[in-house]
Write an enzyme that holds these catalytic residues in place. Structure first.
Site: not given
Length: 332
Positions: A260, A262, A288, A291
């Site tokens: 992801h 992040e 999410c 993260c």
């Protein structure tokens, strides 16, 4: 900054444009759009032809067509002077751009006629009566025609060019200084979120492009966008079975090989030995759960996100428990 110029024939718009060009403004003229069309049709370059062709273009493509074609060429990091604005819809279209100001340039009619005779441009009227007749047509046109009277009334500033150029330049300098004070620029939140959106364009994920930037003391210290791990096949080249298999949203997560945005921003900081303690992360999607845990443990104190993530309730609850501030900043 966009400075638009309007005014009657031979009032001095061209001289104002030249002066602003010396101040690093880039020049465009709405009339050039019409001239290009006249050349394309192999028509004589007379004032009557220019007026009728411009009216025809507005009739077919809308009264703002000339301004829209020029705006398509404008870049955000440059100043522009845009000449020959003659229709109210052109003004409205240009006002949609940031930091636009319209200057109406005026001068006595007899003085303007003498200037026109001296410049000797092809197609200009040579008789004063003809000059006045053409001007009246330009002053009170309909929706798709020239309407200099109404455009002049919409101007932010009016300058009178009835003397030496130095007098005209003084008026323009005054307007320039006033306009500079009114220029708006994005706040820090908008600035960093816009950068995150640009970073997202580097994503190789075929499902969704997401990116994050991490900031401390108003300085970017790390960036990341989603995609397959370093040294592996890119997602858009078939590297991630879940994304390329078009799995239903929320399913087959164990098959996803993409990191992801992040996550990558945090990992990149670790890779380069950069502390994230007390940082702020700007992300194009709400984090999410995975993260969120990384954000908390890295010491980041604030999350600013653009779009909601479908499954972020648990993440937000965890942020609250950990004392991490979360807020949404919607940016188109």
């Amino acid at each position: 900054m966009l400075i638009g110029l309007t005014g009657r024939n031979a009032s001095g718009k061209g001289e104002v444009a030249k002066y602003l060009e010396k101040k690093s403004f880039y020049y465009y003229s709405l009339s050039d759009v019409i001239r290009d069309e006249v050349r394309k049709r192999s028509l004589p370059m007379t004032r009557e032809t220019l007026i009728s062709t411009g009216n025809e273009l507005r009739e077919k493509a809308g009264p703002a067509v000339l301004a829209q074609r020029i705006l398509a060429k404008v870049e955000d990091d440059k100043n522009y002077v845009i000449d020959s604005i003659r229709n109210p819809s052109e003004v409205e279209a240009l006002r949609g751009a940031k930091n636009f100001k319209l200057i109406n340039v005026d001068a006595p009619i007899r003085l303007r006629f003498e200037r026109l005779r001296q410049r000797g441009r092809e197609g200009d009227p040579t008789a004063f009566e003809h000059f006045v007749e053409l001007e009246q047509r330009e002053m009170e046109g309909g929706e798709n025609a020239q309407n200099l009277r109404k455009v002049g009334e919409m101007a932010d500033f009016t300058v009178v060019n009835d003397g030496a150029f130095e007098k005209l330049y003084e008026q323009i300098d005054h307007i320039f200084q006033q306009t500079l004070k009114q220029i708006t620029r994005p706040g820090w939140d908008q600035y960093f979120m816009d950068i995150a959106k640009v970073a997202a364009s580097r994503s190789n994920c075929v499902r969704r492009k997401v990116a994050a930037v991490i900031v401390r003391d108003k300085r970017i210290i790390s960036t990341g966008y989603n995609g397959t791990p370093r040294g592996t096949k890119n997602c858009n080249e078939g590297g991630c079975p879940r994304c390329n298999g078009r799995a239903t949203s929320g399913t087959a997560l164990d098959e996803c090989l993409c990191s992801h945005g992040e996550e990558n921003a945090i990992v990149q900081a670790s890779f380069h030995g950069v502390s994230l303690k007390d940082g702020i992360i700007y992300t194009t999607f709400a984090p999410c759960l995975m993260c969120a845990k990384m954000i908390i443990n890295s010491g980041i104190r604030e999350v600013v996100y653009n779009m909601d993530y479908p499954l972020n309730d648990t993440s937000f609850n965890l942020f609250r428990q950990a004392g991490v501030l979360v807020r949404q900043l919607k940016v188109e």
